[in-house]
Design an enzyme around this catalytic site. Structure first.
Site, short mmCIF file in Angstrom:
data_model
loop_
_atom_site.label_atom_id
_atom_site.label_comp_id
_atom_site.label_asym_id
_atom_site.label_seq_id
_atom_site.Cartn_x
_atom_site.Cartn_y
_atom_site.Cartn_z
N ARG A 143 33.98 52.06 48.44
CA ARG A 143 34.70 51.86 49.71
C ARG A 143 36.20 52.10 49.59
O ARG A 143 36.87 52.31 50.59
CB ARG A 143 34.42 50.47 50.27
CG ARG A 143 34.99 49.33 49.47
CD ARG A 143 34.74 47.98 50.15
NE ARG A 143 35.20 46.87 49.33
CZ ARG A 143 34.47 46.25 48.43
NH1 ARG A 143 33.22 46.64 48.21
NH2 ARG A 143 34.96 45.24 47.73
N CYS B 283 38.97 33.81 28.56
CA CYS B 283 40.35 33.31 28.57
C CYS B 283 40.46 31.88 28.05
O CYS B 283 41.49 31.50 27.49
CB CYS B 283 40.95 33.41 29.97
SG CYS B 283 39.95 32.64 31.27
N SER C 246 42.86 30.72 39.10
CA SER C 246 42.92 32.17 38.97
C SER C 246 41.89 32.71 37.99
O SER C 246 41.51 33.87 38.05
CB SER C 246 44.32 32.61 38.53
OG SER C 246 44.71 31.95 37.33
N LYS D 286 30.12 30.37 26.37
CA LYS D 286 31.04 31.44 25.96
C LYS D 286 32.04 30.92 24.93
O LYS D 286 32.28 31.54 23.89
CB LYS D 286 31.77 32.00 27.17
CG LYS D 286 30.92 32.81 28.12
CD LYS D 286 31.75 33.27 29.33
CE LYS D 286 30.91 34.05 30.31
NZ LYS D 286 31.70 34.48 31.50
N HIS E 99 45.56 27.64 31.62
CA HIS E 99 44.49 26.71 31.24
C HIS E 99 45.05 25.65 30.29
O HIS E 99 45.72 25.97 29.30
CB HIS E 99 43.37 27.45 30.52
CG HIS E 99 42.54 28.33 31.41
ND1 HIS E 99 42.65 28.34 32.78
CD2 HIS E 99 41.57 29.24 31.10
CE1 HIS E 99 41.78 29.20 33.29
NE2 HIS E 99 41.12 29.76 32.28
#
Length: 362
Positions: free
Chosen positions: A39, A156, A186, A213, A252
């Site tokens: 798109r 992250c 975020s 993870k 974080h």
């Protein structure tokens, strides 16, 4: 020397925008191609970002470079490896699983996606921590018959934890880690992202797949490459974590408890972190900070709003280093790591810089 021509796939998303901001004026990488969903194909990048209400959906604090705004976006499926020297991928894992190998047959791919992080022939690189794992790329090429390769960056949340554990593992050994994260919004991106009514006045106590993870990736990063450079043995550290989402924009925070391999004092643990320089080859990379870890004495630090941008968001800040009376040889500390800089786009660019310095790129 001519700059490396780079294509960015997933250019219109938040992660893609972070890559664009981080690559501006890079000394040897030039962004010459932008790819996104069908798109957006055929539009200028600025038009592809334009929402139906007229808003320019550019969400990073750095200004959108004019030259990038004028570039024409192509569909990710239309990207041809022959037109570029390297690729940066900022797409979701399911898209990465199909798209990245097609490009990696011919050119290096640096990915923010999780699709290939756990493959045995794929290194998971944080340059100051495990630059020595990079030769696994040669095994990946051999096994898959590729000219290029895929190197993903870690999750992250894993990044800040692994950076702070590295000096402790080197000096004292690490046996077990308990960690609770307070992760920025975020980290979830904007689509679908975190709904404001869910996060305001609240802490969300579960982030799907995140804990697994962190536990798997940290062991891989701290592991050892065999002498032939053909296989990684994960570190035997035991890791357990709880990952939560909080109403913080970026950065974080993690509360870490670690059982060391031998006795140490608070002063010795602090010194180990402050003096740690990481891999020599990573020190002079263009995106490298002057120090990978900054230890703060103020007991009210680190805080994400005050400390996430330390050294351009590439350093992990640590505070409240204390003995822990429950774990064997136990210590505890708090860290803040910038999830969208060191933990995302700038971290991926740092990996590309590392491989160039090691002669594996360009």
């Amino acid at each position: 020397m001519a700059k490396l021509r780079a294509v960015l796939i997933g250019a219109t998303g938040l992660a893609g925008q972070q890559f664009i901001a981080a690559l501006k004026d890079h000394p040897f990488i030039e962004l010459t191609g932008l790819a996104a969903s069908p798109r957006s194909a055929g539009k200028t990048y600025a038009d592809a970002l334009r929402a139906s209400n007229g808003m320019l959906a550019w969400f990073v604090p750095e200004p959108l470079p004019e030259a990038i705004a004028r570039m024409t976006v192509v569909s990710g499926d239309a990207v041809q490896a022959k037109d570029y020297d390297i690729a940066f991928s900022a797409v979701e894992a399911d898209v990465a699983r199909e798209l990245e190998p097609r490009l990696a047959r011919d050119i290096p791919v640096f990915s923010a996606a999780s699709a290939f992080r756990y493959d045995a022939d794929v290194p998971l690189l944080i340059p100051p921590v495990n630059a020595a794992h990079a030769p696994l790329i040669n095994e990946q090429r051999r096994q898959r018959g590729w000219k290029g390769f895929i190197v993903p960056i870690p999750n992250c949340t894993t990044t800040g934890l692994a950076v702070t554990l590295a000096p402790l593992a080197e000096r004292f050994g690490v046996k077990a880690v308990l960690m609770t994260s307070l992760q920025a919004m975020s980290g979830a991106g904007r689509s679908p992202g975190v709904i404001g009514l869910d996060i305001l006045d609240n802490v969300v106590p579960y982030i799907p797949k995140e804990e697994h993870k962190v536990e798997v990736e940290t062991k891989k990063i701290l592991g050892a490459l065999n002498p032939a450079g053909a296989a990684l043995t994960p570190h035997d550290v035991r890791i357990s974590c709880t990952c939560t989402r909080v109403a913080v924009l970026e950065g974080h925070t993690e509360s870490v408890f670690v059982s060391l391999g031998k006795k140490a004092s608070v002063a010795e643990v602090t010194q180990a972190m402050r003096e740690w320089q990481g891999a020599q080859v990573a020190k002079d990379l263009p995106s490298a900070p002057p120090r990978w870890i900054e230890v703060l004495d103020d007991p009210f630090r680190p805080q994400p709003r005050m400390d996430r941008d330390t050294h351009g968001g590439m350093a992990t800040t640590v505070g409240r280093i204390r003995e822990d009376g429950v774990l064997e040889n136990g210590f505890k500390y708090v860290l803040v790591s910038h999830n969208t800089k060191m933990g995302a786009a700038k971290g991926a660019i740092l990996v590309a810089e590392l491989l160039r310095a090691q002669g594996l790129l360009g």
